[in-house]
Design a protein around this motif. Structure first.
Motif, short mmCIF file in Angstrom:
data_model
loop_
_atom_site.label_atom_id
_atom_site.label_comp_id
_atom_site.label_asym_id
_atom_site.label_seq_id
_atom_site.Cartn_x
_atom_site.Cartn_y
_atom_site.Cartn_z
N GLY A 1 0.81 -1.22 0.00
CA GLY A 1 0.00 0.00 0.00
C GLY A 1 0.84 1.26 0.00
N ILE A 2 2.02 1.19 0.60
CA ILE A 2 2.89 2.36 0.63
C ILE A 2 3.42 2.63 -0.77
N GLU B 1 1.95 1.71 -3.58
CA GLU B 1 0.83 2.15 -4.40
C GLU B 1 0.50 3.61 -4.13
N GLY B 2 0.51 3.99 -2.84
CA GLY B 2 0.23 5.37 -2.48
C GLY B 2 1.20 6.32 -3.16
N SER B 3 2.44 5.90 -3.22
CA SER B 3 3.46 6.74 -3.84
C SER B 3 3.26 6.83 -5.36
N TYR B 4 3.02 5.68 -5.99
CA TYR B 4 2.78 5.70 -7.44
C TYR B 4 1.55 6.53 -7.77
N ALA B 5 0.52 6.41 -6.92
CA ALA B 5 -0.72 7.13 -7.20
C ALA B 5 -0.55 8.63 -7.10
N LEU B 6 0.53 9.06 -6.43
CA LEU B 6 0.80 10.51 -6.36
C LEU B 6 1.66 10.95 -7.54
N GLY B 7 1.95 10.04 -8.44
CA GLY B 7 2.72 10.41 -9.62
C GLY B 7 4.22 10.20 -9.45
N ALA B 8 4.61 9.37 -8.46
CA ALA B 8 6.03 9.11 -8.28
C ALA B 8 6.49 8.09 -9.33
N THR B 9 7.71 8.22 -9.76
CA THR B 9 8.30 7.20 -10.62
C THR B 9 8.80 6.06 -9.74
N GLN C 1 11.79 7.20 -7.74
CA GLN C 1 11.42 8.09 -6.63
C GLN C 1 10.82 7.28 -5.48
N THR C 2 10.00 6.30 -5.84
CA THR C 2 9.38 5.47 -4.81
C THR C 2 10.43 4.66 -4.05
N GLY D 1 12.97 7.33 -2.23
CA GLY D 1 12.39 8.22 -1.24
C GLY D 1 11.62 7.51 -0.15
N LEU D 2 11.13 6.31 -0.47
CA LEU D 2 10.20 5.70 0.47
C LEU D 2 10.61 4.29 0.86
#
Lengths: 281, 251
Positions: free
Chosen positions: A166-167, A169-177, A180-181, A184-185
């Motif tokens: 879910g983390i 997905e949340g990042s991708y859904a914000l437009g992260a590549t 970046q995901t 950064g995460l």
């Protein structure tokens, strides 16, 4: 039954601790060696009294162990975490089918084989590239890096794998590549696990004796030159334990070194516990 | 009211499983559309098609078109980063990032190149206010988001989405893990947000669909059975299957 095995384990551990500690402390209790002597760089157990001996300073070896362990972690840490990211985030299929078995095979190779490869490939290669003897810190670091790589890869991969989907997905859904995901995460979330992986790698490198002893040259020198021969605690212990008389000061000093090794390992394990505990908060 | 999303002949397959069949749908701007239907009917899959989250799942194949503001998001030259900036998504489980509350909200803007501290502060305050969360968290912005309650986490995740200034917000059962009070607050929020955003929400809760949505779309077995103004769907459905589902006879 399980209770019995648990007790056997605990009793073994404590008797081991007691045995090594009692033997390791002995030279200091009898006043044969002072702590200052032991932590000095003067090593000369076979020097005669006229020459100022015998001297039992283990500083060179303590630092030697630290240097090879840290040096190999510096190489294997980034490599291992990178490989773990590759096999979990970037190419899970290739990771499962190729990297995972490769890692398992690497774990299964006996350390004498690593040492032998170091002796026949790495040492001559270093010799011809740099023109020194080839035995030394760098050869030890290279051999150990390969040996601790599987530990670091598999524990890092577990840590990365346990980052909730879910983390991501949340990042991708914000437009992260993907990059970046990951940077950064995923790495931040998995950080305690990644640290544990590296610390365990260091612990393993610290305790490894055979392969290191085959390639580092085994001279009592400070380990601050990559291409000069040196020693580690483990190599000194394995080389000399059989050649000294039980109960002699020399023999007991080797036990003191074993105690230092044990304490270092304990500290590393405690560090891992601490990291893991922080993760739960 | 202008049209925001236009779906034509959209099909989706998971491997050989034909999960969405011939979807045709028009969604108006600044409205709340509820996607309803029994579990496994394809409504979540359809929702995830609108920001192409299904791309990440192996073996997914699609045909047909989804236009947002006239651009086919399944056409060529679609930049996923831009699409997902424009179409935000709130998931069933909140999953805040294990960072501070501030960093959770600032995560999206930072991704898209906003580094200026003042502007980030401003965005964080504005979106947390918009998400009805500012007063509760303004004194602990730099504490971990994991310490928040479920309802707060869901609003935080919403603020996180708002921070990248989307035009469409997709919500996948956003209230299913929340208690009644948190649910009510979220619903109020949804109704307020529709002035600025086009909202598409998947829900299993019929009362919720009736309360918050302007349009309702009933899915069954991967097809749209019926769509229309929510009042009409709930009071006078034209298809007997819709009536059966809404009155609780199956699903």
């Amino acid at each position: 039954m399980t209770l019995v095995s648990a007790w056997v384990l605990i009793i073994t551990l404590f008797s081991l601790l007691y045995f090594i500690a009692s033997k390791g402390i002995a030279p200091f209790l009898h006043g044969e060696v002072t702590l200052a002597d032991f932590f000095s760089g003067n090593w000369g157990p076979s020097l005669s009294a006229e020459q100022g001996g015998p001297q039992y300073g283990a500083l060179d070896f303590i630092l030697g162990s630290l240097m090879v362990a840290l040096g190999s972690a510096v190489i294997s840490g980034p490599l291992g975490i990178g490989a773990a990211l590759f096999m979990t985030e970037i190419a899970p299929k290739a990771g499962r089918k190729i990297l995972q078995p490769a890692v398992e095979i690497l774990v299964g190779i006996p350390s004498v084989v690593y040492g032998f490869i170091g002796l026949t490939l790495i040492v001559p290669a270093l010799r011809s590239i740099f023109g020194e003897v080839g035995f030394g810190l760098l050869a030890g670091i290279i051999v150990l890096s390969v040996m601790i790589l599987p530990t670091i890869i598999s524990i890092s991969a577990d840590a990365i794998h346990s980052v909730p989907q879910g983390i991501r997905e949340g990042s991708y859904a914000l437009g992260a590549t993907r990059w970046q995901t990951i940077s950064g995460l995923v790495i931040r979330v998995a950080q305690p696990g990644l640290l544990t992986a590296v610390v365990l790698g260091i612990a393993r490198a610290f305790g490894e004796a055979l392969a290191v002893q085959m390639v580092i040259g085994n001279t009592a020198d400070l380990p601050f030159h990559l291409l000069k021969p040196m020693s580690t605690l483990t190599s000194v212990i394995t080389l000399n334990m059989g050649n000294t008389v039980q109960g002699s000061t020399y023999n007991n000093v080797l036990w003191s070194m074993a105690l230092i090794l044990l304490l270092m390992t304990l500290i590393l394990i405690l560090a891992i516990r601490f990291i893991a505990r922080r993760r739960e908060v | 009211m202008s049209q925001k999303v236009r779906v034509r002949c959209f099909q989706l397959y998971y491997g050989t499983n034909h999960a969405l069949k011939n979807i045709d749908l028009d969604l108006a701007e600044n409205q709340v559309t509820a996607l309803i239907g029994p579990s496994g009917c394809g409504k979540s899959t359809f929702l995830r098609s609108i920001n192409r989250m299904n791309d990440m799942i192996k073996g997914v194949r699609t045909t047909g078109t989804i236009h947002i503001d006239g651009q086919n998001i399944y056409g060529e030259k679609v930049y996923l980063v831009e699409l997902r900036k424009k179409v935000g998504m709130v998931f069933q489980q909140p999953h805040p990032f294990p960072l501070s509350i501030y960093d959770n909200v600032a995560y999206g803007p930072r991704l898209h190149g906003i580094r200026d501290k003042k502007r980030l502060d401003e965005i964080v305050e504005r979106t947390l206010t918009e998400a009805n969360l500012w007063d509760e968290v303004k004194d602990r912005l730099h504490r971990s988001a994991l310490g928040m309650s479920g309802g707060q986490q869901q609003r935080l995740v919403l603020a996180r989405v708002l921070a990248v200034q989307p035009e469409v917000i997709l919500m996948d059962e956003p209230a299913s893990a929340l208690d009644p009070i948190s649910t009510e607050r979220l619903e109020e929020l949804i109704m307020r947000l529709k002035d600025q955003y086009t909202i598409i929400i998947v829900t299993h809760n019929m009362q919720q669909a009736a309360r918050v949505s302007d349009t309702a779309v009933f899915f069954l077995n991967g097809e749209i059975v019926e769509s229309g103004p929510t009042d009409q769907i709930f009071t006078n459905p034209s298809d007997p299957r819709t009536e059966d589902y809404i009155s609780g006879r199956f699903g």
